[in-house]
Design a protein around this motif. Structure first.
Motif, PDB file in Angstrom:
ATOM      1  N   VAL A 136       1.133  -0.872   1.974  1.00 31.96           N
ATOM      2  CA  VAL A 136       0.226   0.190   2.403  1.00 31.96           C
ATOM      3  C   VAL A 136       1.042   1.450   2.666  1.00 31.96           C
ATOM      4  CG1 VAL A 136      -1.324   0.952   4.251  1.00 31.96           C
ATOM      5  CG2 VAL A 136      -1.466  -1.388   3.389  1.00 31.96           C
ATOM      6  N   ASP A 137       0.611   2.554   2.090  1.00 29.63           N
ATOM      7  CA  ASP A 137       1.274   3.855   2.242  1.00 29.63           C
ATOM      8  C   ASP A 137       2.780   3.726   1.967  1.00 29.63           C
ATOM      9  OD1 ASP A 137       1.528   6.544   2.635  1.00 29.63           O
ATOM     10  OD2 ASP A 137       1.131   6.486   4.787  1.00 29.63           O
ATOM     11  N   ALA A 138       3.092   3.307   0.748  1.00 33.74           N
ATOM     12  CA  ALA A 138       4.473   3.001   0.360  1.00 33.74           C
ATOM     13  C   ALA A 138       5.410   4.199   0.504  1.00 33.74           C
ATOM     14  CB  ALA A 138       4.512   2.473  -1.071  1.00 33.74           C
ATOM     15  N   ILE A 139       4.918   5.384   0.236  1.00 32.39           N
ATOM     16  CA  ILE A 139       5.776   6.576   0.318  1.00 32.39           C
ATOM     17  C   ILE A 139       6.217   6.821   1.769  1.00 32.39           C
ATOM     18  CG2 ILE A 139       5.849   9.082   0.000  1.00 32.39           C
ATOM     19  CD1 ILE A 139       4.019   8.640  -2.454  1.00 32.39           C
ATOM     20  N   ALA A 140       5.282   6.713   2.710  1.00 32.95           N
ATOM     21  CA  ALA A 140       5.630   6.899   4.120  1.00 32.95           C
ATOM     22  C   ALA A 140       6.572   5.795   4.594  1.00 32.95           C
ATOM     23  CB  ALA A 140       4.369   6.919   4.981  1.00 32.95           C
ATOM     24  N   PHE A 141       6.354   4.561   4.117  1.00 30.46           N
ATOM     25  CA  PHE A 141       7.235   3.459   4.498  1.00 30.46           C
ATOM     26  C   PHE A 141       8.633   3.669   3.933  1.00 30.46           C
ATOM     27  CE2 PHE A 141       8.827  -0.978   4.101  1.00 30.46           C
ATOM     28  CZ  PHE A 141       8.904  -1.250   5.449  1.00 30.46           C
ATOM     29  N   ARG A 142       8.711   4.100   2.670  1.00 28.75           N
ATOM     30  CA  ARG A 142      10.011   4.398   2.060  1.00 28.75           C
ATOM     31  C   ARG A 142      10.744   5.463   2.875  1.00 28.75           C
ATOM     32  NH1 ARG A 142       9.981   7.977  -3.098  1.00 28.75           N
ATOM     33  NH2 ARG A 142       9.293   9.330  -1.435  1.00 28.75           N
ATOM     34  N   ASP A 143      10.029   6.513   3.261  1.00 30.01           N
ATOM     35  CA  ASP A 143      10.644   7.588   4.036  1.00 30.01           C
ATOM     36  C   ASP A 143      11.115   7.088   5.400  1.00 30.01           C
ATOM     37  OD1 ASP A 143      10.135   9.247   1.900  1.00 30.01           O
ATOM     38  OD2 ASP A 143       8.360  10.174   2.805  1.00 30.01           O
ATOM     39  N   ALA A 144      10.346   6.202   6.033  1.00 29.13           N
ATOM     40  CA  ALA A 144      10.744   5.646   7.334  1.00 29.13           C
ATOM     41  C   ALA A 144      12.010   4.805   7.201  1.00 29.13           C
ATOM     42  CB  ALA A 144       9.612   4.799   7.919  1.00 29.13           C
TER      43      ALA A 144
END
Length: 166
Positions: A136-144
């Motif tokens: 879920v929300d892979a881009i935000a997870f990658r950034d985190a």
């Protein structure tokens, strides 16, 4: 689900400080079903089993597969679990991650999903350690994850600097 700054009690009794606990898209079950149905259709052995697969066996197996997915970002590692027949548990130290690549194939894009490839340094070249599909929300997870990796690198650099000053 993104959980920030909570502790989690694990079966070992140790407290683990969670940076983020990531859920997976429900559409991932459909992706698993399409992927396996295509593989069965492409194989001669799978064609006779296809009716049983499509009438419920496939859905039951992929529901269990989906429920077994877990991904947790801790202060120093990225931990993930998958599989219900064959359990795979990996813990990737953040300081070993070289890149987190987002991959969107035609089927993934059609379903509104993407795959997050975790690449680590090893043997002189970057190697793919794992693929996390449907986060879920892979881009935000990658950034985190990348932010936490930078924090770990910065903290390790400060500790080394203090150790050299003594």
């Amino acid at each position: 689900m993104l959980i920030v700054g909570e502790t989690s009690e694990k079966s070992s009794g140790f407290q683990i400080y969670l940076i983020a606990d990531r859920a997976f898209e429900p559409r991932l079950k459909k992706y698993f079903m399409l992927q396996s149905t295509f593989a069965m259709f492409a194989s001669v052995i799978g064609i006779p089993l296809l009716p049983f697969w499509l009438l419920g066996l496939g859905r039951a197996i992929h529901r269990r597969q989906y429920e077994a997915l877990e991904c947790v970002l801790t202060p120093r590692s990225l931990n993930f679990h998958k599989g219900f027949l064959i359990r795979i548990q990996k813990s990737v130290p953040l300081d070993k991650i070289t890149d987190l690549a987002l991959v969107e194939g035609p089927l993934l894009r059609h379903l509104g999903l993407c795959s997050l490839g975790i690449e680590t340094a090893g043997g002189g070249a970057a190697t793919s350690t794992a693929q996390l599909t449907g986060v879920v929300d892979a881009i935000a997870f990658r950034d985190a994850v990348l932010r936490q990796r930078e924090d770990v690198d910065r903290l390790d650099g400060m500790v080394e600097g203090v150790g050299e000053g003594l």
